[in-house]
Motif scaffolding. Sequence first.
Motif, PDB file in Angstrom:
ATOM      1  N   GLU A   1       0.820  -1.211   0.000  1.00  0.00           N
ATOM      2  CA  GLU A   1       0.000   0.000   0.000  1.00  0.00           C
ATOM      3  C   GLU A   1       0.856   1.266   0.000  1.00  0.00           C
ATOM      4  O   GLU A   1       0.416   2.331  -0.427  1.00  0.00           O
ATOM      5  CB  GLU A   1      -0.931   0.010   1.224  1.00  0.00           C
ATOM      6  CG  GLU A   1      -2.078  -0.983   1.159  1.00  0.00           C
ATOM      7  CD  GLU A   1      -1.625  -2.424   1.448  1.00  0.00           C
ATOM      8  OE1 GLU A   1      -0.496  -2.606   1.960  1.00  0.00           O
ATOM      9  OE2 GLU A   1      -2.393  -3.352   1.132  1.00  0.00           O
ATOM     10  N   SER A   2       2.098   1.147   0.460  1.00  0.00           N
ATOM     11  CA  SER A   2       2.977   2.314   0.523  1.00  0.00           C
ATOM     12  C   SER A   2       3.305   2.866  -0.864  1.00  0.00           C
ATOM     13  O   SER A   2       3.656   4.037  -0.999  1.00  0.00           O
ATOM     14  CB  SER A   2       4.292   1.948   1.228  1.00  0.00           C
ATOM     15  OG  SER A   2       4.055   1.442   2.518  1.00  0.00           O
ATOM     16  N   PHE A   3       3.192   2.005  -1.896  1.00  0.00           N
ATOM     17  CA  PHE A   3       3.548   2.426  -3.246  1.00  0.00           C
ATOM     18  C   PHE A   3       2.396   3.123  -3.956  1.00  0.00           C
ATOM     19  O   PHE A   3       2.517   3.526  -5.096  1.00  0.00           O
ATOM     20  CB  PHE A   3       4.028   1.227  -4.061  1.00  0.00           C
ATOM     21  CG  PHE A   3       5.331   0.678  -3.571  1.00  0.00           C
ATOM     22  CD1 PHE A   3       6.534   1.203  -4.025  1.00  0.00           C
ATOM     23  CD2 PHE A   3       5.379  -0.347  -2.635  1.00  0.00           C
ATOM     24  CE1 PHE A   3       7.747   0.712  -3.571  1.00  0.00           C
ATOM     25  CE2 PHE A   3       6.585  -0.848  -2.182  1.00  0.00           C
ATOM     26  CZ  PHE A   3       7.764  -0.311  -2.645  1.00  0.00           C
ATOM     27  N   PHE A   4       1.254   3.257  -3.288  1.00  0.00           N
ATOM     28  CA  PHE A   4       0.105   3.930  -3.872  1.00  0.00           C
ATOM     29  C   PHE A   4      -0.228   5.166  -3.053  1.00  0.00           C
ATOM     30  O   PHE A   4      -0.133   5.163  -1.820  1.00  0.00           O
ATOM     31  CB  PHE A   4      -1.103   2.986  -3.938  1.00  0.00           C
ATOM     32  CG  PHE A   4      -0.855   1.799  -4.815  1.00  0.00           C
ATOM     33  CD1 PHE A   4      -1.071   1.864  -6.179  1.00  0.00           C
ATOM     34  CD2 PHE A   4      -0.361   0.617  -4.276  1.00  0.00           C
ATOM     35  CE1 PHE A   4      -0.822   0.768  -7.002  1.00  0.00           C
ATOM     36  CE2 PHE A   4      -0.112  -0.484  -5.092  1.00  0.00           C
ATOM     37  CZ  PHE A   4      -0.341  -0.397  -6.450  1.00  0.00           C
ATOM     38  N   ILE A   5      -0.613   6.224  -3.754  1.00  0.00           N
ATOM     39  CA  ILE A   5      -0.849   7.507  -3.100  1.00  0.00           C
ATOM     40  C   ILE A   5      -2.184   7.481  -2.367  1.00  0.00           C
ATOM     41  O   ILE A   5      -3.215   7.123  -2.922  1.00  0.00           O
ATOM     42  CB  ILE A   5      -0.858   8.648  -4.142  1.00  0.00           C
ATOM     43  CG1 ILE A   5       0.475   8.681  -4.885  1.00  0.00           C
ATOM     44  CG2 ILE A   5      -1.139   9.982  -3.498  1.00  0.00           C
ATOM     45  CD1 ILE A   5       0.490   9.630  -6.052  1.00  0.00           C
ATOM     46  N   SER A   6      -2.163   7.859  -1.091  1.00  0.00           N
ATOM     47  CA  SER A   6      -3.390   7.997  -0.318  1.00  0.00           C
ATOM     48  C   SER A   6      -3.576   9.461   0.032  1.00  0.00           C
ATOM     49  O   SER A   6      -2.609  10.230   0.074  1.00  0.00           O
ATOM     50  CB  SER A   6      -3.311   7.165   0.960  1.00  0.00           C
ATOM     51  OG  SER A   6      -2.245   7.615   1.769  1.00  0.00           O
ATOM     52  N   ASN A   7      -4.812   9.855   0.293  1.00  0.00           N
ATOM     53  CA  ASN A   7      -5.114  11.267   0.564  1.00  0.00           C
ATOM     54  C   ASN A   7      -4.806  11.590   2.031  1.00  0.00           C
ATOM     55  O   ASN A   7      -5.673  12.003   2.796  1.00  0.00           O
ATOM     56  CB  ASN A   7      -6.577  11.557   0.228  1.00  0.00           C
ATOM     57  CG  ASN A   7      -6.875  13.041   0.231  1.00  0.00           C
ATOM     58  OD1 ASN A   7      -5.981  13.855   0.057  1.00  0.00           O
ATOM     59  ND2 ASN A   7      -8.133  13.389   0.444  1.00  0.00           N
ATOM     60  N   THR A   8      -3.558  11.347   2.399  1.00  0.00           N
ATOM     61  CA  THR A   8      -3.139  11.571   3.778  1.00  0.00           C
ATOM     62  C   THR A   8      -1.885  12.428   3.804  1.00  0.00           C
ATOM     63  O   THR A   8      -0.877  12.059   3.200  1.00  0.00           O
ATOM     64  CB  THR A   8      -2.834  10.228   4.481  1.00  0.00           C
ATOM     65  OG1 THR A   8      -3.984   9.394   4.371  1.00  0.00           O
ATOM     66  CG2 THR A   8      -2.487  10.463   5.948  1.00  0.00           C
ATOM     67  N   PRO A   9      -1.929  13.583   4.494  1.00  0.00           N
ATOM     68  CA  PRO A   9      -0.714  14.403   4.580  1.00  0.00           C
ATOM     69  C   PRO A   9       0.412  13.615   5.227  1.00  0.00           C
ATOM     70  O   PRO A   9       0.194  12.863   6.171  1.00  0.00           O
ATOM     71  CB  PRO A   9      -1.149  15.582   5.464  1.00  0.00           C
ATOM     72  CG  PRO A   9      -2.645  15.593   5.399  1.00  0.00           C
ATOM     73  CD  PRO A   9      -3.062  14.168   5.224  1.00  0.00           C
ATOM     74  N   SER A  10       1.633  13.765   4.677  1.00  0.00           N
ATOM     75  CA  SER A  10       2.742  13.012   5.240  1.00  0.00           C
ATOM     76  C   SER A  10       4.052  13.734   5.023  1.00  0.00           C
ATOM     77  O   SER A  10       4.283  14.289   3.966  1.00  0.00           O
ATOM     78  CB  SER A  10       2.822  11.622   4.604  1.00  0.00           C
ATOM     79  OG  SER A  10       3.960  10.923   5.059  1.00  0.00           O
ATOM     80  N   ALA A  11       4.873  13.719   6.070  1.00  0.00           N
ATOM     81  CA  ALA A  11       6.223  14.270   5.946  1.00  0.00           C
ATOM     82  C   ALA A  11       7.239  13.147   6.008  1.00  0.00           C
ATOM     83  O   ALA A  11       8.425  13.380   6.152  1.00  0.00           O
ATOM     84  CB  ALA A  11       6.470  15.283   7.057  1.00  0.00           C
ATOM     85  N   ASP A  12       6.742  11.905   5.910  1.00  0.00           N
ATOM     86  CA  ASP A  12       7.594  10.725   5.996  1.00  0.00           C
ATOM     87  C   ASP A  12       8.354  10.571   4.675  1.00  0.00           C
ATOM     88  O   ASP A  12       7.742  10.325   3.630  1.00  0.00           O
ATOM     89  CB  ASP A  12       6.717   9.503   6.281  1.00  0.00           C
ATOM     90  CG  ASP A  12       7.556   8.266   6.578  1.00  0.00           C
ATOM     91  OD1 ASP A  12       8.650   8.136   5.998  1.00  0.00           O
ATOM     92  OD2 ASP A  12       7.104   7.440   7.378  1.00  0.00           O
ATOM     93  N   LEU A  13       9.685  10.707   4.714  1.00  0.00           N
ATOM     94  CA  LEU A  13      10.488  10.641   3.497  1.00  0.00           C
ATOM     95  C   LEU A  13      10.389   9.275   2.842  1.00  0.00           C
ATOM     96  O   LEU A  13      10.316   9.180   1.609  1.00  0.00           O
ATOM     97  CB  LEU A  13      11.953  10.964   3.820  1.00  0.00           C
ATOM     98  CG  LEU A  13      12.923  10.934   2.634  1.00  0.00           C
ATOM     99  CD1 LEU A  13      12.485  11.909   1.551  1.00  0.00           C
ATOM    100  CD2 LEU A  13      14.339  11.231   3.102  1.00  0.00           C
ATOM    101  N   SER A  14      10.356   8.211   3.639  1.00  0.00           N
ATOM    102  CA  SER A  14      10.285   6.872   3.063  1.00  0.00           C
ATOM    103  C   SER A  14       8.961   6.664   2.328  1.00  0.00           C
ATOM    104  O   SER A  14       8.924   6.043   1.260  1.00  0.00           O
ATOM    105  CB  SER A  14      10.462   5.805   4.149  1.00  0.00           C
ATOM    106  OG  SER A  14       9.424   5.875   5.104  1.00  0.00           O
ATOM    107  N   LEU A  15       7.874   7.210   2.891  1.00  0.00           N
ATOM    108  CA  LEU A  15       6.573   7.092   2.220  1.00  0.00           C
ATOM    109  C   LEU A  15       6.572   7.888   0.920  1.00  0.00           C
ATOM    110  O   LEU A  15       6.069   7.423  -0.108  1.00  0.00           O
ATOM    111  CB  LEU A  15       5.446   7.581   3.132  1.00  0.00           C
ATOM    112  CG  LEU A  15       4.026   7.503   2.547  1.00  0.00           C
ATOM    113  CD1 LEU A  15       3.671   6.062   2.205  1.00  0.00           C
ATOM    114  CD2 LEU A  15       3.007   8.096   3.511  1.00  0.00           C
TER     115      LEU A  15
END
Length: 362
Positions: free
Chosen positions: A128-142
Amino acid sequence: MKSSFKIFRAFGIPVELHISFLLLMLFIYVIAFLGIISVYIAFLITLLFVTVVVHELSHSYIAKRYGVKVGKIVLLPIGGVSAMEEIPKDPDKELKIAAAGPLANLLIAFACFIGLLIIGGVGSLTLESFFISNTPSADLSLFLANFLGVNLVLGLFNLLPAFPMDGGRVLRAFFAKRMSYSKATKAAASVGKQFAILMVILGIFFNFILILIAIFIYLGADQEYKNVMISSKLEGIKVRDIMTKDVNTLTPDTSVSEALNTMFKQRHMGYPVEDHGELAGIVTFDDISKIPENQRDTPIGNIMTKKLILANPEEPAMNTLEKITKNNIGRLPVIENGNLVGIISKTDIMRVLEVLDTKPLE
């Protein structure tokens, strides 16, 4: 009003943004501001279009190395479009030009994977990490995983073996090493059409968008085949061979009424306009039909087209047909050493194609 605006130049190639693309980006950031999507998503979409530019620049850079003229790259909401001349019919050159774009996307994906390895983010990722979700994120790995996924999909999607995808051109180049160019195009287009039919079937059961993509692929494959067939039939034929040499001309002071009578009498829908022996413009029935009956004493010099697209007697007929089609015009004056020596129309070229239609291709 200009429909696109230059933002920079790379490898001598202007890169432009179409006005519709600017409106799309404005819309994306407005809905991000309203909270409908996250700013993170808007940022990723922006980067997605950056990779599209990289994709097109990769095609264009390799094409320029092989002497293909590239006018510009225009970024549209549906992706990037490179305005380049006809791709060389050399299989090796076409393969390298076609593969350059997807390869650029796959290299970006690989760079993201290396980045994940460096920061130690690979082990904690899920599919699931390889697909964009509508969640704000500052996680560089994500972020790296999302960007990896986007470029992987773009690269692999463009390698689908169907025109007008890059994979269709790669497939034609493969076939062209074993058969004539026209037969290679027919074989690659056939594979593309079958692939499109398969996508329609999958779209019925899984996702309607697949059907829309399939229609795009089917029509693209069919158009590519038709273009190559026309090019093959016109190969070796020059403008001089089919142009009308006995050209009737008008003068700028000829009235609209007189020009109309000439058109009806001689059954030609367009005439070059010469002023003291020099080509000054061209007037067509379409120009004249816009003039009201009570104004038909107007000189055609006031309504003729002055910005002309010209042909040369030694120019390949296929090049002329492309000019006519691209500019949506019916005929071109033929100029040699600054003098009007003929006129060639789309009808002239179509008539030659009809004559050659019974001739078998190689």
